[in-house]
Motif scaffolding. Structure first.
Motif, mmCIF file in Angstrom:
data_model
loop_
_atom_site.group_PDB
_atom_site.id
_atom_site.type_symbol
_atom_site.label_atom_id
_atom_site.label_comp_id
_atom_site.label_asym_id
_atom_site.label_seq_id
_atom_site.Cartn_x
_atom_site.Cartn_y
_atom_site.Cartn_z
ATOM 1 N N MET A 1 17.542 -16.758 -133.573
ATOM 2 C CA MET A 1 17.339 -15.964 -134.784
ATOM 3 C C MET A 1 16.777 -16.848 -135.892
ATOM 4 S SD MET A 1 20.178 -13.977 -137.113
ATOM 5 C CE MET A 1 20.842 -15.546 -137.689
ATOM 6 N N ALA A 2 15.707 -16.396 -136.495
ATOM 7 C CA ALA A 2 15.111 -17.153 -137.593
ATOM 8 C C ALA A 2 15.982 -17.022 -138.835
ATOM 9 C CB ALA A 2 13.706 -16.648 -137.877
ATOM 10 N N ILE A 3 16.197 -18.136 -139.516
ATOM 11 C CA ILE A 3 16.965 -18.072 -140.753
ATOM 12 C C ILE A 3 16.102 -17.474 -141.854
ATOM 13 C CG2 ILE A 3 18.421 -20.018 -140.095
ATOM 14 C CD1 ILE A 3 16.751 -21.744 -141.993
ATOM 15 N N ARG A 4 16.741 -16.800 -142.783
ATOM 16 C CA ARG A 4 15.986 -16.105 -143.828
ATOM 17 C C ARG A 4 16.843 -15.949 -145.071
ATOM 18 N NH1 ARG A 4 16.390 -9.723 -142.578
ATOM 19 N NH2 ARG A 4 18.404 -9.688 -141.499
ATOM 20 N N VAL A 5 16.210 -15.632 -146.175
ATOM 21 C CA VAL A 5 16.900 -15.311 -147.418
ATOM 22 C C VAL A 5 17.707 -14.037 -147.202
ATOM 23 C CG1 VAL A 5 16.547 -14.501 -149.792
ATOM 24 C CG2 VAL A 5 15.266 -16.475 -148.929
ATOM 25 N N LEU A 6 18.957 -14.032 -147.681
ATOM 26 C CA LEU A 6 19.851 -12.887 -147.502
ATOM 27 C C LEU A 6 20.407 -12.402 -148.840
ATOM 28 C CD1 LEU A 6 21.875 -14.175 -144.402
ATOM 29 C CD2 LEU A 6 20.100 -12.406 -144.394
ATOM 30 N N GLU A 7 20.565 -11.112 -148.968
ATOM 31 C CA GLU A 7 21.247 -10.463 -150.102
ATOM 32 C C GLU A 7 20.834 -11.060 -151.451
ATOM 33 O OE1 GLU A 7 25.409 -9.080 -149.129
ATOM 34 O OE2 GLU A 7 25.280 -10.819 -147.788
ATOM 35 N N PRO A 8 19.558 -11.108 -151.750
ATOM 36 C CA PRO A 8 19.119 -11.746 -153.004
ATOM 37 C C PRO A 8 19.693 -11.092 -154.259
ATOM 38 C CG PRO A 8 17.320 -10.515 -151.979
ATOM 39 C CD PRO A 8 18.422 -10.587 -150.973
ATOM 40 N N ALA A 9 20.101 -9.838 -154.166
ATOM 41 C CA ALA A 9 20.688 -9.185 -155.340
ATOM 42 C C ALA A 9 21.990 -9.844 -155.772
ATOM 43 C CB ALA A 9 20.922 -7.704 -155.050
ATOM 44 N N GLY A 10 22.639 -10.582 -154.843
ATOM 45 C CA GLY A 10 23.895 -11.251 -155.173
ATOM 46 C C GLY A 10 23.712 -12.666 -155.691
ATOM 47 N N GLU A 11 22.484 -13.148 -155.763
ATOM 48 C CA GLU A 11 22.235 -14.482 -156.317
ATOM 49 C C GLU A 11 22.414 -14.454 -157.828
ATOM 50 O OE1 GLU A 11 18.846 -16.881 -155.059
ATOM 51 O OE2 GLU A 11 18.310 -15.282 -153.648
ATOM 52 N N TRP A 12 23.002 -15.503 -158.348
ATOM 53 C CA TRP A 12 23.039 -15.675 -159.804
ATOM 54 C C TRP A 12 23.020 -17.155 -160.142
ATOM 55 C CZ3 TRP A 12 27.281 -18.600 -160.710
ATOM 56 C CH2 TRP A 12 28.425 -18.414 -159.936
ATOM 57 N N ARG A 13 22.623 -17.441 -161.366
ATOM 58 C CA ARG A 13 22.726 -18.770 -161.944
ATOM 59 C C ARG A 13 23.685 -18.676 -163.133
ATOM 60 N NH1 ARG A 13 20.223 -19.467 -157.834
ATOM 61 N NH2 ARG A 13 18.486 -20.920 -157.492
ATOM 62 N N ALA A 14 24.124 -19.807 -163.609
ATOM 63 C CA ALA A 14 25.142 -19.819 -164.667
ATOM 64 C C ALA A 14 24.710 -18.987 -165.877
ATOM 65 C CB ALA A 14 25.449 -21.256 -165.073
ATOM 66 N N GLY A 15 23.445 -19.057 -166.211
ATOM 67 C CA GLY A 15 22.969 -18.299 -167.365
ATOM 68 C C GLY A 15 23.062 -16.803 -167.187
ATOM 69 N N ASP A 16 23.002 -16.355 -165.919
ATOM 70 C CA ASP A 16 23.081 -14.917 -165.643
ATOM 71 C C ASP A 16 24.480 -14.365 -165.854
ATOM 72 O OD1 ASP A 16 20.382 -14.970 -164.775
ATOM 73 O OD2 ASP A 16 21.016 -15.571 -162.757
ATOM 74 N N VAL A 17 25.492 -15.218 -165.768
ATOM 75 C CA VAL A 17 26.890 -14.762 -165.862
ATOM 76 C C VAL A 17 27.611 -15.431 -167.029
ATOM 77 C CG1 VAL A 17 27.077 -14.148 -163.424
ATOM 78 C CG2 VAL A 17 27.569 -16.484 -164.126
ATOM 79 N N ALA A 18 26.845 -15.873 -168.025
ATOM 80 C CA ALA A 18 27.448 -16.567 -169.163
ATOM 81 C C ALA A 18 28.317 -15.640 -170.011
ATOM 82 C CB ALA A 18 26.345 -17.194 -170.030
ATOM 83 N N ASP A 19 28.024 -14.364 -169.982
ATOM 84 C CA ASP A 19 28.802 -13.380 -170.733
ATOM 85 C C ASP A 19 30.046 -13.023 -169.931
ATOM 86 O OD1 ASP A 19 29.881 -11.294 -172.147
ATOM 87 O OD2 ASP A 19 28.090 -10.020 -172.069
ATOM 88 N N GLU A 20 31.205 -13.535 -170.332
ATOM 89 C CA GLU A 20 32.439 -13.323 -169.570
ATOM 90 C C GLU A 20 32.828 -11.854 -169.475
ATOM 91 O OE1 GLU A 20 35.650 -15.702 -170.962
ATOM 92 O OE2 GLU A 20 34.546 -17.598 -170.783
ATOM 93 N N SER A 21 32.396 -11.055 -170.435
ATOM 94 C CA SER A 21 32.767 -9.637 -170.400
ATOM 95 C C SER A 21 32.176 -8.927 -169.197
ATOM 96 C CB SER A 21 32.319 -8.939 -171.693
ATOM 97 O OG SER A 21 30.902 -8.873 -171.779
ATOM 98 N N GLN A 22 31.099 -9.499 -168.611
ATOM 99 C CA GLN A 22 30.486 -8.901 -167.435
ATOM 100 C C GLN A 22 31.424 -8.925 -166.231
ATOM 101 O OE1 GLN A 22 26.970 -11.241 -166.763
ATOM 102 N NE2 GLN A 22 25.729 -10.104 -168.234
ATOM 103 N N TRP A 23 32.277 -9.937 -166.173
ATOM 104 C CA TRP A 23 33.106 -10.104 -164.974
ATOM 105 C C TRP A 23 34.604 -10.166 -165.272
ATOM 106 C CZ3 TRP A 23 35.163 -14.946 -165.873
ATOM 107 C CH2 TRP A 23 34.373 -15.879 -166.567
ATOM 108 N N THR A 24 34.997 -9.725 -166.486
ATOM 109 C CA THR A 24 36.414 -9.721 -166.859
ATOM 110 C C THR A 24 36.887 -8.303 -167.133
ATOM 111 O OG1 THR A 24 36.196 -11.918 -167.863
ATOM 112 C CG2 THR A 24 38.148 -10.632 -168.440
#
Length: 339
Positions: A1-24
């Motif tokens: 099986m060739a490896i590939r990028v998976l579930e890109p919608a779940g990728e984030w960087r620190a700047g994307d989740v800097a607002d704690e209210s998004q995940w609290t």
């Protein structure tokens, strides 16, 4: 099986989740009242926490918001914080039952060790990291490297925090996987091959003292991650375990470096009553070193749940709940530090 990028919608960087209210999820006074009513109801039904189901812990309003948390854990950013439980009002037993009840709305319990603990304690239990049979929840003071646990979800509730340090941190393993596929497919491919893990004394009776798991597994278009480098490294104490290749260690080193990169992680200082939940397949977790209080009843103490989520309807065989020898018992850790 060739490896590939998976579930890109779940990728984030620190700047994307800097607002704690998004995940609290901040518990309101009405939420707390609902939890206390559920606590009283559960205690009227049974004296054994392990017998409490979601139906025994009714949350008519909060339950819908917990379903949103569960969805975000599996199909979103992969971590969440529940804040606002006034834990100082309750005994450790009652706080644990509230935590258990919330957990039952997020999934089914999963055994955490050979004792069959479905509710565990994370506190200094006098074990040393140099002890090859020690487990992370038993070791105090030292920092933990980024790793995953052996379940769909892992939850931690803070009863008491350390005198200083002990900060919880999470890193986006999904983003790290996809970055490796794009930039270092040679190393990503190695991480798709089985690696030896030390059972650390908790192997099946008469079985080998190590087992094999890839770091990365694709199944049904989803990414499943299992990464505990200290257990991989300690497998090497067994003569029968295959030796780790230099290329495998290069891959582990790069994963560790990416986890430590602040662009891939989020730090959170858990306050008493806070509950953190993490998707083990998309997010790795760690903690910083800490200085504890000298008094036993003030020591850093967290309760731990491993959970199976109903939002995942298909898993690789080695990622299934109650499929191993740990499931032969159904118990809870009985440490008492609040007296």
């Amino acid at each position: 099986m060739a490896i590939r990028v998976l579930e890109p919608a779940g990728e984030w960087r620190a700047g994307d989740v800097a607002d704690e209210s998004q995940w609290t999820l901040h518990l309101s006074p009405d939420d707390v009242a609902e939890l206390e009513a559920a606590l009283a109801h559960a205690k009227s039904r049974t004296g054994d926490l392990l017998d409490v189901t979601a139906a025994d812990f009714p949350l008519p309003e909060l339950g819908a918001r917990l379903a949103e948390v569960e969805a975000d854990l599996i199909d979103g950013r992969g971590f969440a914080l529940i804040r606002g439980l006034p834990v100082e009002r309750y005994s450790d037993d009652d706080a644990s039952l509230i935590y258990w009840g919330i957990g039952m709305h997020l999934g089914k319990p999963w055994p955490q060790n050979r004792h069959g603990h479905l509710l565990g304690d994370v506190t200094d239990q006098g074990k040393s990291g140099a002890d090859p049979t020690s487990r992370g929840n038993e070791i105090g003071g030292v920092a933990f490297p980024y790793h995953s646990d052996g379940s769909d979800l892992v939850g931690l509730m803070c009863l008491r925090k350390a005198k200083s340090g002990g900060i919880s941190t999470v890193a986006n393993a999904l983003a790290i996987h996809n970055e490796l596929v794009r930039a270092r497919p040679d190393l990503a491919e190695i991480l798709y091959t089985p690696q030896p893990y030390d059972y650390r004394g908790e192997e099946p009776k008469g079985g080998e003292p190590f087992y094999f798991m890839p770091v990365f597994t694709e199944h049904g278009g989803r990414l499943f991650v299992r990464y505990i480098r200290p257990y991989i490294e300690s497998s090497q104490r067994h003569a029968a375990a295959p030796r780790l290749s230099p290329k495998a260690r290069e891959a582990f080193d790069l994963v560790d470096a990416m986890c430590a990169d602040r662009d891939f992680n989020v730090y959170m200082d858990l306050e008493p009553g806070d509950m953190q939940f993490v998707n083990n397949y998309h997010v790795l977790h760690a903690r910083t070193a800490y200085e504890d209080w000298p008094e036993r009843n003030r020591k850093r103490h967290l309760k731990r749940l491993w959970l199976e989520t109903a939002r995942l309807t298909d898993r690789p065989e080695k990622f299934r709940n109650f499929s191993g020898h740990w499931a032969q018992k159904r118990t809870k850790s009985e440490l008492k530090l609040d007296a």
